[in-house]
Design an enzyme around this catalytic site. Structure first.
Site, PDB file in Angstrom:
ATOM      1  N   ASP A 130       0.797  -1.239   0.000  1.00  0.00           N
ATOM      2  CA  ASP A 130       0.000   0.000   0.000  1.00  0.00           C
ATOM      3  C   ASP A 130       0.828   1.287   0.000  1.00  0.00           C
ATOM      4  OD1 ASP A 130      -2.127  -1.674   0.100  1.00  0.00           O
ATOM      5  OD2 ASP A 130      -2.742  -1.188   2.136  1.00  0.00           O
ATOM      6  N   ARG A 247     -18.816  -2.015 -16.244  1.00  0.00           N
ATOM      7  CA  ARG A 247     -18.535  -3.198 -15.428  1.00  0.00           C
ATOM      8  C   ARG A 247     -17.715  -2.801 -14.207  1.00  0.00           C
ATOM      9  NH1 ARG A 247     -21.885  -5.217 -18.451  1.00  0.00           N
ATOM     10  NH2 ARG A 247     -21.515  -6.982 -19.857  1.00  0.00           N
ATOM     11  N   GLN A 255      -3.069  -8.598  -6.236  1.00  0.00           N
ATOM     12  CA  GLN A 255      -2.076  -7.499  -6.176  1.00  0.00           C
ATOM     13  C   GLN A 255      -0.958  -7.787  -5.177  1.00  0.00           C
ATOM     14  OE1 GLN A 255      -4.467  -3.492  -6.134  1.00  0.00           O
ATOM     15  NE2 GLN A 255      -5.855  -5.153  -5.599  1.00  0.00           N
TER      16      GLN A 255
HETATM   17  O1  F6P Z   1      -1.362  -5.307   2.636  1.00  0.00           O
HETATM   18  C1  F6P Z   1      -2.273  -4.258   2.812  1.00  0.00           C
HETATM   19  C2  F6P Z   1      -3.585  -4.655   2.295  1.00  0.00           C
HETATM   20  O2  F6P Z   1      -3.320  -5.084   1.014  1.00  0.00           O
HETATM   21  C3  F6P Z   1      -4.718  -3.635   2.260  1.00  0.00           C
HETATM   22  O3  F6P Z   1      -4.748  -2.799   1.165  1.00  0.00           O
HETATM   23  C4  F6P Z   1      -5.923  -4.511   2.331  1.00  0.00           C
HETATM   24  O4  F6P Z   1      -7.031  -3.849   2.815  1.00  0.00           O
HETATM   25  C5  F6P Z   1      -5.469  -5.571   3.274  1.00  0.00           C
HETATM   26  O5  F6P Z   1      -4.088  -5.722   3.043  1.00  0.00           O
HETATM   27  C6  F6P Z   1      -6.183  -6.858   3.166  1.00  0.00           C
HETATM   28  O6  F6P Z   1      -5.511  -7.787   3.929  1.00  0.00           O
HETATM   29  P1  F6P Z   1      -6.035  -9.206   4.392  1.00  0.00           P
HETATM   30  O7  F6P Z   1      -7.155  -9.599   3.491  1.00  0.00           O
HETATM   31  O8  F6P Z   1      -4.839 -10.065   4.276  1.00  0.00           O
HETATM   32  O9  F6P Z   1      -6.467  -9.016   5.788  1.00  0.00           O
END
Ligand code: F6P
Length: 354
Positions: A130, A247, A255
């Site tokens: 992030d 959509r 990601q």
């Molecule tokens: O690593 C950060 C992040 O990718 C955030 O953007 C996202 O909200 C979160 O992790 C989700 O993480 P998890 O699903 O592993 O709890």
């Protein structure tokens, strides 16, 4: 202090490049005379449960190109309790671990500072896709995640062009719209919406209508997930108001994976080395940062405060405390510079993505 044995762990959301950082930590430490390096599995959870194994120069071979983390990752509520913390300290004492390098995000650094306070020196390395750690300009994993987004959105654009459609794409970034801002520009998105900057929906829709009149066929709108409950409903509104078939795509955890880019491998290698050097130099409670292209470090507590300030989470009492200790001006400047850089990107995107 002579460091005979250190530990390395990864915690929180994984990020491509974490393996490169582990490799660099292990090889630098052994090269500089540390006798043993423990790889601690699943972050602080593994520390509490004594789930660890000795790593050596060869056991970190062939990982630099791999996404994820060979040490695995986990969130650990128990570590936040006094009892959990004490267990972690006891394990360090039992195994003779003199210091720990903790790779991850702000939650990881909070754990590192708690351990340092209890006598186990820790150094943090920022790794999260992030790029939302405000003390550093760059976090390991950001570049790889952006490249993944760009690759996927380029594909979406192809099909949008064929069908004369719009696609609203939600990308990761709970507290920071950095992935959205950069990839929005890189994919030529007609509009970018992030939580931390004002978004004029009517203006964005008017822009889409005008571009359609001007013969544009494909429309990519990038939204950061921090703009909660927005993207999917927004796709419907765009379709209703423009008449363009729209959509919605959520790119989600794809990601977070994949082979790290050169940027992430190199930054992770530099930060891994810097972290070990700081530790062996007798420093602790630091987070390694990249500021204006230079690898440097900052006290973890200060870094956590800057982060809270940047995310507008500080209380009036905390502001008063910073003022009393004389660091408010400096920290404000840091946050303002960061905010200005984001705003600049946003303005540029609005000007050139038409
Ligand atoms: O690593 C950060 C992040 O990718 C955030 O953007 C996202 O909200 C979160 O992790 C989700 O993480 P998890 O699903 O592993 O709890």
């Amino acid at each position: 202090m002579q460091f005979k044995r250190i530990g390395v762990l990864t915690s929180g959301g994984d990020a491509p490049g974490m393996n490169a950082a582990i490799r660099s930590v292990v090889r630098t430490a052994i090269g500089r005379g540390v006798e043993e390096v423990y790889g601690i599995y699943s972050g602080y959870k593994g520390l509490i449960e004594e789930d660890m194994e000795l790593l050596n120069i060869r056991s970190v071979s062939n990982i630099i190109s791999h996404g994820g983390t060979m040490l695995y990752s986990a969130r650990c509520p128990e570590f936040k309790t006094e009892e959990g913390m004490q267990k972690a300290v006891d394990v360090c004492k039992k195994r003779g671990i003199d210091g720990i390098i903790a790779i991850g995000g702000d939650g990881t650094f909070r754990g590192a500072t708690d351990l340092t306070r209890r006598g186990i020196p820790c150094i943090g390395i920022p790794a999260t896709i992030d790029n939302d750690i405000s003390s550093t300009d760059y976090t390991i994993g950001f570049d790889t995640a952006m490249n993944t987004v760009v690759e996927l959105v380029d594909k979406l654009r192809d099909t949008c062009e064929s069908h004369a459609r719009c696609n609203v794409v939600e990308v990761m970034g709970k507290y920071a719209g950095d992935i959205a801002l950069h990839t929005g520009i890189a994919t030529g998105a007609i509009s970018i919406a992030v939580r931390e900057l004002p978004y004029d929906e009517d203006q964005a829709i008017a822009k889409i209508i005008k571009a359609r009149e001007n013969k544009k066929r494909n429309f990519i709108v990038i939204v950061a997930e921090g703009k909660e409950n927005f993207a999917e409903a927004y796709a419907k509104r765009i379709e209703e108001k423009t008449g363009i078939e729209t959509r919605f795509s959520r790119l989600a955890h794809v990601q977070r994976g994949g082979n790290p880019t050169v940027r992430d491998r190199v930054t992770a290698s530099l930060m891994g080395k810097a972290a070990v050097m700081e530790l062996l130099d007798g420093k602790s409670n630091l987070v390694i940062c990249e500021r204006k292209g230079v690898i440097t470090s900052m006290d973890i507590n200060k870094a956590l405060k800057i982060d809270r300030m940047f995310k507008d989470l500080m209380t009036p009492e905390e502001y008063a405390e910073l003022e009393a200790e004389g660091s408010l001006v400096d920290m404000r400047r840091h946050c303002e510079e960061r905010a200005a850089a984001k705003l600049n990107l946003y303005r540029i995107s609005q000007e050139i993505c038409k």
